[in-house]
Design a protein around this motif. Structure first.
Motif, PDB file in Angstrom:
ATOM      1  N   CYS A 238       0.838  -1.209   0.000  1.00 52.75           N
ATOM      2  CA  CYS A 238       0.000   0.000   0.000  1.00 52.75           C
ATOM      3  C   CYS A 238       0.869   1.254   0.000  1.00 52.75           C
ATOM      4  O   CYS A 238       0.617   2.227  -0.746  1.00 52.75           O
ATOM      5  N   PHE A 239       1.907   1.241   0.835  1.00 47.56           N
ATOM      6  CA  PHE A 239       2.810   2.405   0.868  1.00 47.56           C
ATOM      7  C   PHE A 239       3.594   2.527  -0.451  1.00 47.56           C
ATOM      8  O   PHE A 239       3.809   3.625  -0.955  1.00 47.56           O
ATOM      9  N   GLN A 240       4.010   1.371  -0.985  1.00 47.93           N
ATOM     10  CA  GLN A 240       4.776   1.416  -2.227  1.00 47.93           C
ATOM     11  C   GLN A 240       3.923   1.928  -3.386  1.00 47.93           C
ATOM     12  O   GLN A 240       4.398   2.681  -4.243  1.00 47.93           O
ATOM     13  N   ASP A 241       2.661   1.519  -3.402  1.00 46.74           N
ATOM     14  CA  ASP A 241       1.756   2.017  -4.443  1.00 46.74           C
ATOM     15  C   ASP A 241       1.592   3.528  -4.355  1.00 46.74           C
ATOM     16  O   ASP A 241       1.516   4.226  -5.380  1.00 46.74           O
ATOM     17  N   LEU A 242       1.517   4.039  -3.106  1.00 48.84           N
ATOM     18  CA  LEU A 242       1.390   5.490  -2.928  1.00 48.84           C
ATOM     19  C   LEU A 242       2.637   6.196  -3.455  1.00 48.84           C
ATOM     20  O   LEU A 242       2.550   7.238  -4.140  1.00 48.84           O
ATOM     21  N   LYS A 243       3.795   5.641  -3.143  1.00 46.30           N
ATOM     22  CA  LYS A 243       5.041   6.259  -3.622  1.00 46.30           C
ATOM     23  C   LYS A 243       5.108   6.266  -5.152  1.00 46.30           C
ATOM     24  O   LYS A 243       5.504   7.271  -5.767  1.00 46.30           O
ATOM     25  N   ASP A 244       4.714   5.137  -5.742  1.00 46.02           N
ATOM     26  CA  ASP A 244       4.832   5.023  -7.191  1.00 46.02           C
ATOM     27  C   ASP A 244       3.787   5.853  -7.935  1.00 46.02           C
ATOM     28  O   ASP A 244       4.040   6.342  -9.050  1.00 46.02           O
TER      29      ASP A 244
ATOM     30  N   VAL B  67       5.274  11.854  -7.377  1.00 46.71           N
ATOM     31  CA  VAL B  67       5.970  12.054  -8.653  1.00 46.71           C
ATOM     32  C   VAL B  67       6.449  13.508  -8.810  1.00 46.71           C
ATOM     33  O   VAL B  67       7.139  13.841  -9.772  1.00 46.71           O
ATOM     34  N   GLU B  68       6.047  14.366  -7.881  1.00 46.06           N
ATOM     35  CA  GLU B  68       6.453  15.762  -7.943  1.00 46.06           C
ATOM     36  C   GLU B  68       7.395  16.077  -6.791  1.00 46.06           C
ATOM     37  O   GLU B  68       7.467  15.331  -5.811  1.00 46.06           O
ATOM     38  N   GLU B  69       8.077  17.206  -6.880  1.00 45.67           N
ATOM     39  CA  GLU B  69       9.039  17.556  -5.844  1.00 45.67           C
ATOM     40  C   GLU B  69       8.396  18.285  -4.681  1.00 45.67           C
ATOM     41  O   GLU B  69       8.861  18.203  -3.550  1.00 45.67           O
ATOM     42  N   THR B  70       7.328  18.977  -4.937  1.00 43.53           N
ATOM     43  CA  THR B  70       6.655  19.735  -3.872  1.00 43.53           C
ATOM     44  C   THR B  70       5.166  19.427  -3.898  1.00 43.53           C
ATOM     45  O   THR B  70       4.587  19.165  -4.953  1.00 43.53           O
ATOM     46  N   PHE B  71       4.568  19.466  -2.667  1.00 47.36           N
ATOM     47  CA  PHE B  71       3.136  19.215  -2.514  1.00 47.36           C
ATOM     48  C   PHE B  71       2.582  20.208  -1.518  1.00 47.36           C
ATOM     49  O   PHE B  71       3.278  20.662  -0.585  1.00 47.36           O
TER      50      PHE B  71
END
Length: 292
Positions: free
Chosen positions: A35-41, A45-49
């Motif tokens: 679940c965490f890996q899916d969120l990361k992938d 994808v951007e540098e700032t949020f």
């Protein structure tokens, strides 16, 4: 190695269940990691949020993880219920009532003991071959019990047959004794008839006849005493046999009706005893008449 306080067979069953639980726990952790890996992938994808974007990602992750963990906990509960069901089913076949103490499930000392046992078992299992031996499934406990019960029933039935044969022999002996007594009574009646016919003869014939009657009476009394003693022996033997049959009835309920029917037949023997008593009274009366 830590021990759980159970025999070797049950400890092996516990080890088998702990391996199953370890496997399920590993699968659950892999699901959470994915679940965490899916969120990361998918989202990182951007540098700032912005704060809202981070909150949205965390809320989504929380929902997914919560659902996965809840599903696994529910499945674990159901699995434990099925395990308890297997144990209770085996116990019920022996008419046992198992009890559980839920408070022990939160006993820290016992939980640490189980954790130590799992750690020791996992460490020792890593030193063995990677191929685990196939553990037998929970075997139904009623097979050995049925064999033992069948042997007990067969033994009781065999003993019951022996007692019935013995009772039949005693009844045959009692019938023979009754026939013998009937023959003696007939002989006495014949002698009494002869005595009545000889009353008109000479005094010498009467004296000789009285002597014969006295001798026959003596012989008859001796035979009657022997018959009475034999009858008493048969009654005692019959009573002993009845006690043995009652004992068998308590152990073998399936033979109860047949044995009760057999005991009811002994009422004829009590009637026979009453008949013998009346015959004895008649003989005494005949003696008094002969004495006159």
């Amino acid at each position: 190695q830590a021990e759980l306080g159970v025999n070797e067979h049950h400890q092996n069953e516990v080890v088998s269940y702990m391996r199953f639980a370890r496997f399920k726990r590993g699968m659950c952790l892999k699901t959470v990691d994915s679940c965490f890996q899916d969120l990361k992938d998918s989202r990182l994808v951007e540098e700032t949020f912005t704060v809202d974007e981070v909150m949205d990602m965390l809320d989504g992750l929380q929902s997914v993880v919560h659902s996965e963990v809840e599903s696994e906990l529910i499945n674990t509960t159901y699995t434990n219920v099925l395990l308890l069901r297997q144990l209770f089913s085996q116990a019920e076949k022996w008419y046992l009532k198992l009890q559980t103490d839920v408070s022990d499930l939160e006993n820290r000392e016992l939980l640490d003991q189980v954790a130590e046992f799992e750690k020791s078992e996992y460490t020792s299992s890593n030193t063995k071959s990677t191929a685990d031996p196939i553990k037998p499934k929970l075997a139904p406990l009623n097979e050995g019990g049925s064999e033992l019960l069948n042997k007990t029933v067969a033994h009781l039935q065999e003993e019951n047959e022996k007692l019935k044969t013995r009772l039949k022999t005693i009844e045959t002996q009692a019938t023979a004794a009754l026939d013998e007594k009937s023959k003696l009574e007939k002989s006495l009646r014949d002698l009494q008839m002869i005595q009545g016919d000889q009353k008109n003869n000479a005094n010498q014939d009467i004296t000789e006849l009285e002597n014969k009657v006295a001798a026959l009476k003596s012989q008859f009394e001796k035979t009657l005493n022997d018959t009475t003693a034999n009858q008493k022996f048969l009654e005692e033997d019959l009573m002993t046999t009845k006690h043995d049959l009652l004992k068998v009835q308590d152990q073998l309920s399936t033979a109860e009706k047949e044995l009760e029917k057999k005991f009811q037949q002994t009422a004829a023997y009590r009637n026979m005893k009453e008949i013998l008593t009346r015959k004895n009274e008649q003989i005494k009366d005949l003696r008094r008449k002969l004495s006159k």
